[in-house]
Design a protein around this motif. Structure first.
Motif, PDB file in Angstrom:
ATOM      1  N   GLU A  86       6.174  -5.572  36.555  1.00 49.63           N
ATOM      2  CA  GLU A  86       6.028  -6.623  36.925  1.00 49.63           C
ATOM      3  C   GLU A  86       5.912  -6.871  35.121  1.00 49.63           C
ATOM      4  O   GLU A  86       5.527  -8.198  34.382  1.00 49.63           O
ATOM      5  CB  GLU A  86       4.484  -7.108  37.500  1.00 49.63           C
ATOM      6  CG  GLU A  86       4.253  -6.591  38.601  1.00 49.63           C
ATOM      7  CD  GLU A  86       2.868  -6.875  39.476  1.00 49.63           C
ATOM      8  OE1 GLU A  86       2.469  -7.463  38.722  1.00 49.63           O
ATOM      9  OE2 GLU A  86       2.638  -6.759  40.653  1.00 49.63           O
ATOM     10  N   GLY A  87       5.847  -6.482  34.091  1.00 47.23           N
ATOM     11  CA  GLY A  87       5.963  -6.947  33.038  1.00 47.23           C
ATOM     12  C   GLY A  87       5.727  -5.830  31.669  1.00 47.23           C
ATOM     13  O   GLY A  87       4.450  -6.622  30.997  1.00 47.23           O
ATOM     14  N   TYR A 109      17.676 -16.396  31.383  1.00 49.54           N
ATOM     15  CA  TYR A 109      16.483 -16.845  31.012  1.00 49.54           C
ATOM     16  C   TYR A 109      16.064 -16.707  29.586  1.00 49.54           C
ATOM     17  O   TYR A 109      16.431 -15.876  29.073  1.00 49.54           O
ATOM     18  CB  TYR A 109      15.011 -16.006  31.534  1.00 49.54           C
ATOM     19  CG  TYR A 109      14.836 -16.568  32.726  1.00 49.54           C
ATOM     20  CD1 TYR A 109      13.140 -17.325  33.612  1.00 49.54           C
ATOM     21  CD2 TYR A 109      15.283 -15.271  33.847  1.00 49.54           C
ATOM     22  CE1 TYR A 109      13.680 -17.452  34.655  1.00 49.54           C
ATOM     23  CE2 TYR A 109      14.745 -15.201  35.365  1.00 49.54           C
ATOM     24  CZ  TYR A 109      13.487 -16.750  35.507  1.00 49.54           C
ATOM     25  OH  TYR A 109      13.474 -16.568  37.357  1.00 49.54           O
ATOM     26  N   LEU A 166       9.646  -9.266  32.024  1.00 51.99           N
ATOM     27  CA  LEU A 166       9.141 -10.215  30.831  1.00 51.99           C
ATOM     28  C   LEU A 166       9.217 -11.268  30.188  1.00 51.99           C
ATOM     29  O   LEU A 166       9.390 -12.837  29.930  1.00 51.99           O
ATOM     30  CB  LEU A 166       8.659  -9.465  29.644  1.00 51.99           C
ATOM     31  CG  LEU A 166       7.411  -8.279  29.963  1.00 51.99           C
ATOM     32  CD1 LEU A 166       8.154  -7.459  29.057  1.00 51.99           C
ATOM     33  CD2 LEU A 166       6.300  -9.083  29.663  1.00 51.99           C
ATOM     34  N   THR A 224      -0.516  -3.451  32.451  1.00 47.84           N
ATOM     35  CA  THR A 224       0.145  -4.780  33.653  1.00 47.84           C
ATOM     36  C   THR A 224       1.433  -3.924  34.285  1.00 47.84           C
ATOM     37  O   THR A 224       1.411  -2.565  34.060  1.00 47.84           O
ATOM     38  CB  THR A 224       1.229  -5.713  33.416  1.00 47.84           C
ATOM     39  OG1 THR A 224       0.517  -5.870  31.848  1.00 47.84           O
ATOM     40  CG2 THR A 224       1.990  -6.470  33.885  1.00 47.84           C
ATOM     41  N   LYS A 274       8.821 -14.167  27.947  1.00 46.31           N
ATOM     42  CA  LYS A 274       8.541 -13.661  26.714  1.00 46.31           C
ATOM     43  C   LYS A 274       9.209 -12.580  26.536  1.00 46.31           C
ATOM     44  O   LYS A 274       9.431 -11.435  25.722  1.00 46.31           O
ATOM     45  CB  LYS A 274       7.258 -12.206  27.073  1.00 46.31           C
ATOM     46  CG  LYS A 274       5.931 -13.062  26.703  1.00 46.31           C
ATOM     47  CD  LYS A 274       4.233 -12.050  27.501  1.00 46.31           C
ATOM     48  CE  LYS A 274       3.142 -12.896  27.489  1.00 46.31           C
ATOM     49  NZ  LYS A 274       2.658 -11.545  27.633  1.00 46.31           N
ATOM     50  N   ARG A 311      10.898 -13.472  32.935  1.00 41.31           N
ATOM     51  CA  ARG A 311      10.536 -14.570  33.713  1.00 41.31           C
ATOM     52  C   ARG A 311       9.037 -15.735  33.142  1.00 41.31           C
ATOM     53  O   ARG A 311       8.973 -16.601  33.740  1.00 41.31           O
ATOM     54  CB  ARG A 311      10.382 -14.364  35.174  1.00 41.31           C
ATOM     55  CG  ARG A 311      12.292 -14.040  36.169  1.00 41.31           C
ATOM     56  CD  ARG A 311      11.362 -13.811  36.656  1.00 41.31           C
ATOM     57  NE  ARG A 311      10.751 -12.970  37.623  1.00 41.31           N
ATOM     58  CZ  ARG A 311      10.408 -12.102  38.029  1.00 41.31           C
ATOM     59  NH1 ARG A 311      11.987 -11.164  38.170  1.00 41.31           N
ATOM     60  NH2 ARG A 311      10.132 -11.104  38.309  1.00 41.31           N
ATOM     61  N   LYS A 312       8.539 -14.557  32.281  1.00 38.69           N
ATOM     62  CA  LYS A 312       7.276 -15.394  31.732  1.00 38.69           C
ATOM     63  C   LYS A 312       7.183 -15.790  30.666  1.00 38.69           C
ATOM     64  O   LYS A 312       6.225 -16.370  29.787  1.00 38.69           O
ATOM     65  CB  LYS A 312       5.997 -13.912  32.170  1.00 38.69           C
ATOM     66  CG  LYS A 312       6.225 -13.367  32.541  1.00 38.69           C
ATOM     67  CD  LYS A 312       4.913 -12.180  33.448  1.00 38.69           C
ATOM     68  CE  LYS A 312       4.615 -11.107  34.105  1.00 38.69           C
ATOM     69  NZ  LYS A 312       3.803 -10.356  33.811  1.00 38.69           N
TER      70      LYS A 312
END
Length: 500
Positions: A288-289, A221, A92, A284, A97, A94-95
């Motif tokens: 992967e989050g 991040y 998350l 999801t 969030k 990395r996205k």
């Protein structure tokens, strides 16, 4: 304990201190507590020992919450209790969030800390009624249960863990025996008083972890300012939206915390594993989050600490690594944790409760409000804070036998330093070779009780031929059956989680 502004300021200071240590990658409440020994000998805290008890409890609760930052933003668990959080929290981040994941984690752990902390402290008087039923053989069985937990549930290297327990018991037997005869001192007068729990904890845990942390190579991040408050709000909303997994994590954490000597262990991974199989979460894929992959294990953290308080205070059997160290700290302040008299000390119990609840509430509010600014502390390269932490840890360990360091009359004990070096080498070797260090420290702390209760049980029941008293005691036999079941389960399932 008089609840005045000074006491409140001390507790809030513990919140800030614990949070700062919790933000350090690969850190945790154990390191935060070890450094408190350097202050415990000062006149101010000696005169305000109850305030220091509350301070130390607040440190634990804030540090546990701070651990989640490194797990989410760096993919490095701040401590074992937040290891499962990074599986979905880091993707998350990395996205973009990161604030969303952190908000959900903080909201969940704060809520569960409050929900499960209430019954722990509200029903403390009822625990007193259990004490008369804890006879000598039953107490010995509980001690054996605590070792069964660390051997067969939290570690897959059974033989190495048994060896670590034997080494810990041997460490605890160094010095005078119950009859005043010295043993295992190898001719060194220094060892006649036994090994200090602070030196053992610092050498076995803190220093090897600091050395290992310097070797880490990580990327942080950032928590961006854009949509920050929207992410924070969404994280709080989803924490409530998936309330079943929120509550499930808290219940599992509380139950595991109650187990003597275990203190949660792999409970966060258990919650994560069940959630990933039983719930689609937000849709999801897990890993992967998926936000449920953050909420379920985070419910364990504070609830597990609440549960661990019970065996620590009631039995003197620490409910986790942090509890081993805080128990030593409280005993050094003069509070005989584990003795029946401590349950009659209302001021002490109130201090623990106040530190716990102020720590949970203040940390939750502070983290949500200052989430972006706290995250910025992770941008500092490890070399800038690991060296000062290393020095403070050493000073804390040495201050136990030199409590008047604040008078600048510190007499540096070469024996203490050499002992710390030897123990650090043993701790680092145990870490690298997968010998359970929690098991070693637990055995060291409980060695006196093990010797006392096993000798008494032998004298009262075995030597006198009264075996039937043990075999017909339903509580004793029930615990022994549980121990056998744990051993069978552990051997057959071979836990993949190793806490060395």
């Amino acid at each position: 304990m008089p609840f005045d502004p000074v006491v409140l300021a001390i507790i809030v200071g513990g919140v800030f201190y614990g949070l700062l240590v919790g933000l350090i990658p690969a850190s945790g409440p154990g390191k935060a507590l070890l450094t408190l020994f350097i202050f415990a000998g000062t006149p101010f805290f000696q005169d305000n020992s109850l305030a220091f008890v509350a301070f130390s409890m607040a440190v634990v609760m804030s540090c546990v919450t701070g651990d989640s930052f490194a797990s989410v933003l760096m993919g490095i668990p701040g401590a074992q209790s937040s290891a499962a959080t990074m599986v979905d929290g880091y993707p998350l981040a990395r996205k973009g969030k990161g604030a969303y994941a952190l908000s959900a984690a903080i909201s969940t752990s704060t809520l569960q800390g409050l929900l499960w902390g209430l019954p722990v402290f509200l029903f403390m008087d009822y625990y007193k009624a259990l004490v008369p039923y804890i006879t000598t053989p039953r107490y010995l069985a509980i001690l054996m249960l605590s070792f069964a937990m660390v051997i067969f549930i939290t570690n897959r290297h059974y033989v190495r863990t048994v060896f670590a327990i034997a080494l810990g018991i041997w460490f605890g037997m160094i010095g005078d025996d119950p009859f005043g005869t010295t043993r295992y001192t190898f001719g060194f007068d220094y060892l006649e008083d036994g090994l200090s729990v602070v030196l053992v904890a610092a050498g076995i845990f803190a220093i090897p972890e600091i050395i290992e942390a310097v070797r880490l190579n990580y990327k942080v991040y950032r928590v961006e300012k854009e949509n920050l408050w929207l992410q924070v709000w969404q994280g709080m909303v989803d924490s409530i939206k998936f309330w079943r997994w929120n509550m499930f994590g808290g219940a599992v954490g509380m139950f595991h915390g109650l187990l003597p000597g275990y203190g949660g262990g792999s409970a966060d991974w258990l919650c994560y594993g069940i959630a990933s199989r039983k719930s689609k979460g937000d849709g999801t894929p897990y890993g992967e989050g998926n936000i449920v992959g953050v909420i379920a294990p985070e419910g364990v953290n504070n609830a597990g600490k609440a549960g661990a308080i019970v065996p620590t205070i009631l039995l003197g059997v620490p409910g986790g690594k942090w509890a081993m160290i805080i128990m030593g700290l409280w005993m050094w302040l003069g509070y005989d944790v584990g003795d029946r008299s401590i349950l009659e000390n209302e001021e002490f119990l109130s201090a623990v409760a106040i530190g716990y609840f102020v720590g949970v509430i203040a940390t939750g509010i502070l983290c949500l409000i200052a989430i972006r600014y706290l995250a910025m502390l992770l941008y500092i390269p490890a070399r800038y804070y690991m060296i000062p932490l290393f020095i403070i840890t050493i000073l804390s360990a040495l201050s136990v036998n030199n409590p008047e360091w604040y008078k600048w009359k510190w007499v540096w004990g070469m024996e203490d330093m050499m002992c710390l070096i030897v123990l650090s080498c043993i701790g680092y070797a145990c870490k690298r070779l997968k010998f359970s260090r929690p098991a070693l420290l637990l055995a060291f702390i409980l060695s006196e009780k093990i010797e006392d209760k096993s000798s008494a049980t032998y004298a009262l029941y075995i030597k006198t031929g009264r075996y039937e008293k043990l075999l017909t005691d339903p509580t004793f036999m029930g615990i022994m059956i549980v121990i056998i079941a744990i051993a069978v389960y552990g051997i057959r399932n071979k836990s993949s989680i190793n806490y060395a």
